[in-house]
Design an enzyme around this catalytic site. Structure first.
Site, PDB file in Angstrom:
ATOM      1  N   TYR A   1       0.844  -1.208   0.000  1.00  0.00           N
ATOM      2  CA  TYR A   1       0.000   0.000   0.000  1.00  0.00           C
ATOM      3  C   TYR A   1       0.875   1.253   0.000  1.00  0.00           C
ATOM      4  O   TYR A   1       0.609   2.225  -0.716  1.00  0.00           O
ATOM      5  CB  TYR A   1      -0.928  -0.015   1.232  1.00  0.00           C
ATOM      6  CG  TYR A   1      -1.587   1.316   1.493  1.00  0.00           C
ATOM      7  CD1 TYR A   1      -2.616   1.784   0.667  1.00  0.00           C
ATOM      8  CD2 TYR A   1      -1.169   2.126   2.544  1.00  0.00           C
ATOM      9  CE1 TYR A   1      -3.196   3.018   0.886  1.00  0.00           C
ATOM     10  CE2 TYR A   1      -1.748   3.366   2.766  1.00  0.00           C
ATOM     11  CZ  TYR A   1      -2.762   3.799   1.939  1.00  0.00           C
ATOM     12  OH  TYR A   1      -3.325   5.045   2.151  1.00  0.00           O
TER      13      TYR A   1
ATOM     14  N   SER B   1      -2.521  15.615   6.307  1.00  0.00           N
ATOM     15  CA  SER B   1      -3.523  15.166   5.343  1.00  0.00           C
ATOM     16  C   SER B   1      -4.928  15.241   5.932  1.00  0.00           C
ATOM     17  O   SER B   1      -5.142  14.951   7.118  1.00  0.00           O
ATOM     18  CB  SER B   1      -3.223  13.706   4.958  1.00  0.00           C
ATOM     19  OG  SER B   1      -4.368  13.121   4.381  1.00  0.00           O
TER      20      SER B   1
ATOM     21  N   GLN C   1      -3.570  20.025   4.351  1.00  0.00           N
ATOM     22  CA  GLN C   1      -4.166  19.694   3.056  1.00  0.00           C
ATOM     23  C   GLN C   1      -5.672  19.510   3.238  1.00  0.00           C
ATOM     24  O   GLN C   1      -6.110  18.883   4.200  1.00  0.00           O
ATOM     25  CB  GLN C   1      -3.538  18.411   2.511  1.00  0.00           C
ATOM     26  CG  GLN C   1      -4.154  17.887   1.220  1.00  0.00           C
ATOM     27  CD  GLN C   1      -5.001  16.652   1.459  1.00  0.00           C
ATOM     28  OE1 GLN C   1      -4.515  15.669   2.006  1.00  0.00           O
ATOM     29  NE2 GLN C   1      -6.254  16.692   1.069  1.00  0.00           N
TER      30      GLN C   1
ATOM     31  N   ARG D   1      -5.397   0.951  -7.685  1.00  0.00           N
ATOM     32  CA  ARG D   1      -4.078   0.427  -7.268  1.00  0.00           C
ATOM     33  C   ARG D   1      -4.179  -1.076  -7.153  1.00  0.00           C
ATOM     34  O   ARG D   1      -4.842  -1.602  -6.253  1.00  0.00           O
ATOM     35  CB  ARG D   1      -3.665   1.049  -5.924  1.00  0.00           C
ATOM     36  CG  ARG D   1      -3.374   2.512  -6.077  1.00  0.00           C
ATOM     37  CD  ARG D   1      -2.831   3.147  -4.803  1.00  0.00           C
ATOM     38  NE  ARG D   1      -3.230   4.539  -4.808  1.00  0.00           N
ATOM     39  CZ  ARG D   1      -3.756   5.191  -3.775  1.00  0.00           C
ATOM     40  NH1 ARG D   1      -3.918   4.578  -2.624  1.00  0.00           N
ATOM     41  NH2 ARG D   1      -4.094   6.449  -3.886  1.00  0.00           N
TER      42      ARG D   1
ATOM     43  N   LYS E   1      -2.270  21.684  -4.863  1.00  0.00           N
ATOM     44  CA  LYS E   1      -1.433  20.494  -5.086  1.00  0.00           C
ATOM     45  C   LYS E   1      -2.038  19.625  -6.195  1.00  0.00           C
ATOM     46  O   LYS E   1      -3.259  19.540  -6.326  1.00  0.00           O
ATOM     47  CB  LYS E   1      -1.357  19.680  -3.788  1.00  0.00           C
ATOM     48  CG  LYS E   1      -0.588  18.366  -3.888  1.00  0.00           C
ATOM     49  CD  LYS E   1      -0.450  17.716  -2.525  1.00  0.00           C
ATOM     50  CE  LYS E   1       0.473  16.507  -2.561  1.00  0.00           C
ATOM     51  NZ  LYS E   1      -0.215  15.269  -2.931  1.00  0.00           N
TER      52      LYS E   1
ATOM     53  N   HIS F   1       0.899  12.881  -7.257  1.00  0.00           N
ATOM     54  CA  HIS F   1       0.511  12.026  -6.136  1.00  0.00           C
ATOM     55  C   HIS F   1       1.463  10.832  -6.007  1.00  0.00           C
ATOM     56  O   HIS F   1       1.072   9.751  -5.580  1.00  0.00           O
ATOM     57  CB  HIS F   1      -0.918  11.525  -6.348  1.00  0.00           C
ATOM     58  CG  HIS F   1      -1.801  11.596  -5.134  1.00  0.00           C
ATOM     59  ND1 HIS F   1      -2.694  12.606  -4.902  1.00  0.00           N
ATOM     60  CD2 HIS F   1      -1.931  10.755  -4.082  1.00  0.00           C
ATOM     61  CE1 HIS F   1      -3.342  12.376  -3.771  1.00  0.00           C
ATOM     62  NE2 HIS F   1      -2.892  11.252  -3.240  1.00  0.00           N
TER      63      HIS F   1
ATOM     64  N   ARG G   1       0.317   7.625  -7.663  1.00  0.00           N
ATOM     65  CA  ARG G   1      -0.686   6.787  -6.993  1.00  0.00           C
ATOM     66  C   ARG G   1      -2.092   6.979  -7.542  1.00  0.00           C
ATOM     67  O   ARG G   1      -2.979   6.191  -7.243  1.00  0.00           O
ATOM     68  CB  ARG G   1      -0.702   7.083  -5.485  1.00  0.00           C
ATOM     69  CG  ARG G   1       0.544   6.657  -4.770  1.00  0.00           C
ATOM     70  CD  ARG G   1       0.575   7.201  -3.347  1.00  0.00           C
ATOM     71  NE  ARG G   1      -0.299   6.521  -2.413  1.00  0.00           N
ATOM     72  CZ  ARG G   1      -0.016   5.373  -1.819  1.00  0.00           C
ATOM     73  NH1 ARG G   1       1.123   4.769  -2.073  1.00  0.00           N
ATOM     74  NH2 ARG G   1      -0.856   4.818  -0.968  1.00  0.00           N
TER      75      ARG G   1
HETATM   76  C1  LIG Z   1       0.709   6.371   1.909  1.00  0.00           C
HETATM   77  C2  LIG Z   1       0.442   7.633   1.152  1.00  0.00           C
HETATM   78  C3  LIG Z   1      -0.677   8.388   1.462  1.00  0.00           C
HETATM   79  C4  LIG Z   1      -0.931   9.577   0.767  1.00  0.00           C
HETATM   80  N1  LIG Z   1      -2.008  10.334   1.138  1.00  0.00           N
HETATM   81  C5  LIG Z   1      -2.201  11.546   0.551  1.00  0.00           C
HETATM   82  C6  LIG Z   1      -3.227  12.407   1.030  1.00  0.00           C
HETATM   83  O1  LIG Z   1      -3.934  12.087   1.977  1.00  0.00           O
HETATM   84  N2  LIG Z   1      -3.371  13.607   0.426  1.00  0.00           N
HETATM   85  C7  LIG Z   1      -2.565  14.011  -0.637  1.00  0.00           C
HETATM   86  O2  LIG Z   1      -2.746  15.118  -1.166  1.00  0.00           O
HETATM   87  N3  LIG Z   1      -1.581  13.206  -1.086  1.00  0.00           N
HETATM   88  C8  LIG Z   1      -1.362  12.007  -0.509  1.00  0.00           C
HETATM   89  N4  LIG Z   1      -0.334  11.212  -0.924  1.00  0.00           N
HETATM   90  C9  LIG Z   1       0.580  11.697  -1.993  1.00  0.00           C
HETATM   91  C10 LIG Z   1       1.733  12.492  -1.367  1.00  0.00           C
HETATM   92  O3  LIG Z   1       1.278  13.718  -0.844  1.00  0.00           O
HETATM   93  C11 LIG Z   1       2.822  12.825  -2.386  1.00  0.00           C
HETATM   94  O4  LIG Z   1       2.263  13.543  -3.454  1.00  0.00           O
HETATM   95  C12 LIG Z   1       3.590  11.618  -2.908  1.00  0.00           C
HETATM   96  O5  LIG Z   1       3.794  10.661  -1.893  1.00  0.00           O
HETATM   97  C13 LIG Z   1       4.940  12.111  -3.436  1.00  0.00           C
HETATM   98  O6  LIG Z   1       5.664  11.110  -4.022  1.00  0.00           O
HETATM   99  P1  LIG Z   1       6.810  10.255  -3.274  1.00  0.00           P
HETATM  100  O7  LIG Z   1       6.089   9.323  -2.363  1.00  0.00           O
HETATM  101  O8  LIG Z   1       7.488   9.585  -4.410  1.00  0.00           O
HETATM  102  O9  LIG Z   1       7.698  11.225  -2.525  1.00  0.00           O
HETATM  103  C14 LIG Z   1      -0.049  10.017  -0.255  1.00  0.00           C
HETATM  104  C15 LIG Z   1       1.085   9.245  -0.557  1.00  0.00           C
HETATM  105  C16 LIG Z   1       1.344   8.084   0.138  1.00  0.00           C
HETATM  106  C17 LIG Z   1       2.588   7.314  -0.169  1.00  0.00           C
END
Ligand SMILES: Cc1cc2nc3c(=O)[nH]c(=O)nc-3n(C[C@H](O)[C@H](O)[C@H](O)COP(=O)(O)O)c2cc1C
Length: 395
Positions: A27, A109, A130, A167, A253, A277, A280
């Protein structure tokens, strides 16, 4: 892996696998569909080659900078991540405190396990929040008011959550919130007794920011809550309305397109946050570093620009800043550290990033963050500079 052997963020990724059952590490590590975009983020950063300069006085290197008037000890912040609770019970407050100690900023978050108020206590005057636009504008307004009361100065609107992601790692595990794994995953969880013990006895698995019938929303209720509250029709109109009501700083963002970046600034954004993201949400889109130059050009100094996605080395921070980002952000690396060793490990992650950044700055012959510009790249070996136009993102 023993903590003393941890010398890189990659080491923390590998260490986190030992602490987390596979369905949880999948995850965390995984992305959407074929994970093409997720991998491209790291690959495209790595493919940028730097120019080593010789005989430059690099005895006094400063990594200090500022974002929206807030001083930072290095141009790195923590991206918002929901559900940090499932990686480590210290979760958001632990990461927020480590960020304060490192002279950085943590973005909380909206889908966190801990409430905004709890995290604000751990990082007073040092927290960005956020938010998302909910179907009921009253829900959004309530959250914005809470952020104001908690002393948050900067709101970060997630602009890339209108559509749902797919995913496949999670689908294969049957991952739901809280985790309800198939039998094989129960065995896996049992072989991670530390995680299992904490999960069974630790913090209640709830979403800290939302109440339902006067009690916190449980994780297994999130899907139905989202179905009711998720706003798939939010537009720039909501953003403009928020801008007119929120007197603090406002960042958007999930910007991956130069036209959207220009629109964000026209609508009053103080910061444009280039992010896919971490790959993701939507696969088959470019790496963030590849679209950064066109976005910086479109923004034309009218707002700050930030970037996340694939930042794994101090060198990556230098590259993002040199291409026009005011600061870089990282998500997964801090979660890997959190899962591996809680707050001290997150502090160490910051130290690793800072030391690598300093090293990179020394080799390219730059002693301040402001001096990082595109002269640090080996020009004919800088695909990101070339490929921005190939994606049709140049304005
Ligand atoms: C476990 C997880 C949870 C995330 N949850 C959010 C979220 O709640 N809100 C959001 O804007 N981005 C979320 N993201 C995206 C991150 O803010 C970010 O854009 C991303 O992790 C950046 O890439 P990196 O993991 O390669 O550094 C999440 C990422 C991960 C890995």
């Amino acid at each position: 892996m023993r903590d003393k052997w941890i010398v890189s963020l990659e080491d923390y990724r590998l260490a986190s696998r030992k602490h987390l059952p596979k369905m949880i590490s999948d995850y965390l590590e995984g992305g959407a569909l074929d994970e093409t975009t997720m991998r491209a983020n790291e690959r495209q950063l790595k493919s940028l080659m730097l120019r080593q300069r010789s005989l430059v006085d690099v005895s006094a290197i400063s990594t200090a900078t500022s974002v929206l008037g807030h001083s930072l000890d290095l141009p790195l912040m923590v991206s918002p991540m929901g559900m940090l609770t499932i990686f480590h019970p210290g979760s958001d407050p632990a990461v927020a405190r480590a960020a304060v100690k490192a002279g950085s900023i943590f973005i909380h978050s909206a889908w966190a396990g801990c409430s905004l108020e709890e995290v604000a206590k751990a990082a007073p005057n040092n927290l960005w929040a956020q938010i998302a636009f909910w179907k009921d504008p009253e829900e959004t307004r309530k959250y914005v008011n809470r952020a104001r009361s908690a002393g948050v100065e900067t709101l970060v609107v997630a602009g890339d959550v209108g559509s749902s992601s797919k995913r496949e790692r999670d689908l294969h595990h049957g991952l739901s919130m809280p985790p309800r794994p198939p039998v094989a995953d129960y065995f896996d969880a049992a072989t991670h007794p530390g995680w299992l013990w904490r999960w069974l006895t630790g913090r209640k698995m709830t979403y800290g920011n939302y109440d339902i019938d006067g009690r916190p929303l449980r994780m297994n209720e999130m899907n139905s809550w989202m179905a009711e509250n998720k706003n798939t029709s939010a537009t720039w109109e909501q953003f403009a309305k928020l801008r007119s009501e929120w007197t603090g700083k406002l960042v958007i963002k999930g910007i991956m397109d130069a036209e959207d970046a220009a629109r964000a600034v026209d609508e009053g954004a103080d910061g444009v946050f280039v992010s896919n993201h971490g790959g993701r949400q939507f696969d088959s889109q470019p790496a963030t570093i590849d679209v950064l130059p066109s976005i910086v050009k479109a923004v034309d100094g009218r707002s700050e620009v930030y970037l996340d996605g694939g930042i794994r080395r101090g060198h990556d921070i230098a590259k993002a800043v040199a291409l026009g980002a005011r600061a870089a952000l990282a998500g997964r690396p801090f979660a890997y550290a959190l899962a591996s060793g809680g707050e001290p490990a997150v502090e160490r992650a910051f130290t690793i990033f800072r030391d690598e950044l300093k090293g990179a700055m020394g080799f390219v012959g730059k002693t301040s963050v402001d001096a990082l510009d595109d002269s640090i790249f080996v020009k004919n070996r800088a695909p990101a500079l070339v490929s921005a136009s190939a994606y049709g993102n140049e304005r």
